[in-house]
Structures are given as C-alpha cells and as structure tokens.
Design a protein around this motif. Structure first.
Motif, PDB file in Angstrom:
ATOM      1  N   LEU A 129       0.839  -1.202   0.000  1.00 54.74           N
ATOM      2  CA  LEU A 129       0.000   0.000   0.000  1.00 54.74           C
ATOM      3  C   LEU A 129       0.870   1.247   0.000  1.00 54.74           C
ATOM      4  CD1 LEU A 129      -3.034   1.112   0.577  1.00 54.74           C
ATOM      5  CD2 LEU A 129      -2.055   1.586   2.789  1.00 54.74           C
ATOM      6  N   THR A 130       1.903   1.272   0.877  1.00 50.75           N
ATOM      7  CA  THR A 130       2.741   2.475   0.949  1.00 50.75           C
ATOM      8  C   THR A 130       3.430   2.736  -0.381  1.00 50.75           C
ATOM      9  OG1 THR A 130       4.562   1.167   1.808  1.00 50.75           O
ATOM     10  CG2 THR A 130       3.149   2.260   3.408  1.00 50.75           C
ATOM     11  N   TRP A 131       3.923   1.668  -1.032  1.00 49.96           N
ATOM     12  CA  TRP A 131       4.663   1.890  -2.278  1.00 49.96           C
ATOM     13  C   TRP A 131       3.751   2.268  -3.425  1.00 49.96           C
ATOM     14  CZ3 TRP A 131       9.277   3.341  -3.177  1.00 49.96           C
ATOM     15  CH2 TRP A 131      10.249   3.097  -2.220  1.00 49.96           C
ATOM     16  N   ILE A 132       2.590   1.583  -3.515  1.00 50.31           N
ATOM     17  CA  ILE A 132       1.684   1.875  -4.636  1.00 50.31           C
ATOM     18  C   ILE A 132       1.122   3.280  -4.494  1.00 50.31           C
ATOM     19  CG2 ILE A 132      -0.533   1.239  -5.636  1.00 50.31           C
ATOM     20  CD1 ILE A 132       0.225  -1.694  -5.006  1.00 50.31           C
ATOM     21  N   VAL A 133       0.729   3.642  -3.268  1.00 52.12           N
ATOM     22  CA  VAL A 133       0.197   4.995  -3.075  1.00 52.12           C
ATOM     23  C   VAL A 133       1.300   6.030  -3.275  1.00 52.12           C
ATOM     24  CG1 VAL A 133      -0.835   6.538  -1.384  1.00 52.12           C
ATOM     25  CG2 VAL A 133      -1.664   4.236  -1.607  1.00 52.12           C
ATOM     26  N   GLY A 134       2.518   5.684  -2.845  1.00 46.15           N
ATOM     27  CA  GLY A 134       3.639   6.599  -3.060  1.00 46.15           C
ATOM     28  C   GLY A 134       3.876   6.856  -4.539  1.00 46.15           C
ATOM     29  N   PHE A 135       3.834   5.787  -5.355  1.00 45.38           N
ATOM     30  CA  PHE A 135       4.023   5.963  -6.805  1.00 45.38           C
ATOM     31  C   PHE A 135       2.872   6.732  -7.422  1.00 45.38           C
ATOM     32  CE2 PHE A 135       7.357   2.719  -6.829  1.00 45.38           C
ATOM     33  CZ  PHE A 135       8.233   3.333  -7.699  1.00 45.38           C
ATOM     34  N   SER A 236       2.238   7.923   5.695  1.00 45.17           N
ATOM     35  CA  SER A 236       2.520   9.365   5.671  1.00 45.17           C
ATOM     36  C   SER A 236       3.961   9.619   5.242  1.00 45.17           C
ATOM     37  CB  SER A 236       2.259   9.965   7.045  1.00 45.17           C
ATOM     38  OG  SER A 236       3.338   9.726   7.902  1.00 45.17           O
ATOM     39  N   LEU A 237       4.889   8.721   5.619  1.00 47.05           N
ATOM     40  CA  LEU A 237       6.280   8.883   5.171  1.00 47.05           C
ATOM     41  C   LEU A 237       6.377   8.641   3.673  1.00 47.05           C
ATOM     42  CD1 LEU A 237       8.300   7.136   7.994  1.00 47.05           C
ATOM     43  CD2 LEU A 237       8.087   9.565   7.560  1.00 47.05           C
ATOM     44  N   ALA A 238       5.539   7.727   3.146  1.00 51.17           N
ATOM     45  CA  ALA A 238       5.652   7.375   1.725  1.00 51.17           C
ATOM     46  C   ALA A 238       5.117   8.483   0.831  1.00 51.17           C
ATOM     47  CB  ALA A 238       4.897   6.074   1.447  1.00 51.17           C
TER      48      ALA A 238
END
Lengths: 243, 93
Positions: A129-135, A236-238
């Motif tokens: 989730l963090t990586w996909i939302v970050g991208f 939030s960090l991502a």
C-alpha cells in the motif's frame, strides 16, 4: 495438556499445498463476526434517531479517522476506511483467542494472529500500500525516499524498507503467541502438582491465568492499535514530498 | 554430571539471563516514555489526548522487544531442549 504450541490443523489443498486449516476457519469466523457487527451498526442508521450503539462506534471511528487525517492531511481521507477495517480486523483476531474453541475439541480456535501466515500478509498489504500509493502520488519521485537524506544512505534505507514489514509482522505475531504460550505454561504448572514438603505450589499459581487473560486483552488492543498507527505513519512517510 | 543435565542447566541459566536482560531494558525504556509523557502533559495539559496516543504507540512498540525475547527464550527452553518436561518429572510425585 494436549494443546501444543504452534500445532495447527493441516489441510492438503490441491493447488496451495498444506495450509493451516484452523487459522483459516478462525479468520473466516472473525470476518463473519465483523461483517455482522457492522451490518448491525449500519442498520441503526435506517432509524431517524441517533442510537446509542451508533454514538459509541462513531466515537471510536472518529478517533482513528482523526489520527489518520492529522498525520496524512487531506490526502488521508480515502484511506480512513482501510485503517478502521485494519484495526477492527486485527483487534477481533487478537481477542478471538479468549474463546475456548480448541479446548472444547473443535478443529478451529485460538488467535489467527498467533500464526505467521496471518501477520506476514497483513504487513505485506501495508508495505505494498505504501509503495503503490507513493508511486500514485509522486510518480518516480517516490524512489527519492530511498536516497534520503544523502545518496550514500541507500543501503540503510533499503534495509529499513525490509525491516518495516518484518518487524510489523513479528511484533504482532510474538505478542499474541507469547500470550497463548504463557497460558499453556501456567496450565502445565498447575497440572503438574509441584509439591515442596506439605505445600502444593501448583495450586498457588491457579489464579494466574485470570491475570494473564487480562494482560492478553490489553496486549491485543494495544498491538492492534500500534499496527494501525504504524501503517498510518509509514503511509505518511511514503507520500511526503518534502525533499 | 551427564551432558544432558549440563545442557538443561545451562539452558535454564541462559533463559534467566535473557528474560532478566529484556525485562531490564524494557523497564528502563517504559520508564523513560512514561516520565516524558508526564512531563509533556504537565507542560501542556491541553495536548493530553495527543500525548496519550503516542505514549501508547511508544509503549506498544517497546513492549514488543521483551515479548519477542521471552518468546525466543521459551522456544529455546520448551522446544529445543524440552527442559520443563524433565523438570516436572523430578518434582511430580
């Protein structure tokens, strides 16, 4: 004690191979219970009046929603249902170990979170989730988080990316497992009738499972909360673009 | 002294050391978290709900380490060496 730690009912499935049947059945039970609970809550919205159960649940939901939106900002609004679902799901799975299904001889029971097969996928869900939302939010600038604050810190950042889901899974797993383990050990000691002279030491610890169950109640709640809050913090960090 | 008894004795000893070490470290950490939270609440009483949230976060993250240590120590004691079974046989009449 017939109950052994880490012993699961093994199912042989055609494609998946051997899986832990009791964990799967208990997880389904938890899903059914949480669906029924939210259906019950949702049904109260059909009446024109504000019911008591509605107010109580709205308080808890608002608390997590406030946490998410205060940490993530406006971007966090769409993820509030996910975090609430995560909290309720993990909380119910942690507390399901109290119900003595296994002790009654049923083929399911115990906390599903006392099984790495439950906690690792949950941690991986948060990781992806963090990586996909970050991208989605930042595009390829999301990879810039790996070279923060200096490019030569890349190895340390990569290690951090791996240890985040690993610690997320291990923390939940060990907390719930040790709760069940303490229970089994105390039951073993009570059953063993350790006597020193005229004193039966085993009977003196017969009250302890009561307190261990209180401890488990507290630990299950806190760990569900910590898992949710850490998921919010990682997200939030991502999606922070302050570099 | 047989080698089995020696292994059992040293496993018990290492179990005690592991549990004492993780309890020591986590107790100090919990104390620091709680004292800082009390300080922060005394300085800014209106920030109390926020501070409580992060107090529980800190304690929850911190409490994982002694529990992981305890879990590994119990694993060593029960599964790898199987100490209590032998011990219980000695005591049980």
């Amino acid at each position: 004690m017939h109950e052994q730690l880490g012993e699961h009912t093994i199912w042989q499935l055609p494609v998946l191979g051997s899986v832990h049947g009791d964990t799967i059945v208990t997880t389904w039970l938890v899903m059914a219970v949480s669906l029924a609970f939210f259906a019950w809550i949702g049904a109260s919205y059909r009446s024109a009046y504000v019911t008591r159960r509605q107010t109580v649940v709205e308080g808890a939901v608002n608390y997590i929603a406030d946490l998410a939106t205060s940490t993530l900002g406006e971007k966090g609004e769409p993820f509030v249902p996910f975090f609430i679902a995560l909290f309720v799901f993990i909380f119910l799975m942690n507390q399901f170990g109290i119900l003595p299904f296994k002790a009654l001889g049923l083929p399911f029971g115990g906390s599903p979170t006392a099984d790495l097969n439950t906690t690792v996928p949950l941690a991986l869900v948060v990781f992806f989730l963090t990586w996909i939302v970050g991208f989605r939010e930042l595009g390829f600038k999301a990879l810039g988080h790996l070279v923060q604050p200096f490019w030569w810190l890349l190895p340390i950042n990569l290690i951090e990316q791996v240890t985040r889901p690993a610690t997320l899974a291990a923390r939940l797993f060990f907390n719930i497992l040790v709760g069940e383990l303490l229970f089994i050990i105390i039951a073993n000691i009570v059953e063993a009738h350790v006597t020193v002279g005229p004193v039966n030491l085993s009977l003196s610890v017969a009250i302890v499972p009561f307190f261990i169950q209180f401890f488990n109640l507290f630990v299950g709640t806190v760990q569900a909360f910590v898992f949710t809050l850490l998921a919010i913090v990682y997200l939030s960090l991502a999606i922070a673009d302050d570099h | 002294m047989s080698s089995e008894a020696l292994v059992a004795a040293f496993t018990l000893l290492s179990f005690g050391i592991i549990v004492a070490a993780v309890a020591f470290g986590s107790a100090i950490g919990d104390g620091i978290v709680a004292s800082k939270a009390v300080e922060a609440i005394a300085r800014q009483p209106e920030a109390r709900p926020n501070i409580f949230t992060f107090l529980f976060l800190g304690v929850g993250v911190l409490e994982a380490f002694p529990i992981i240590g305890l879990g590994l120590a119990f694993y060593m004691l029960l599964v790898v060496v199987g100490v209590p079974n032998g011990l219980m046989q000695h005591f049980a009449h």
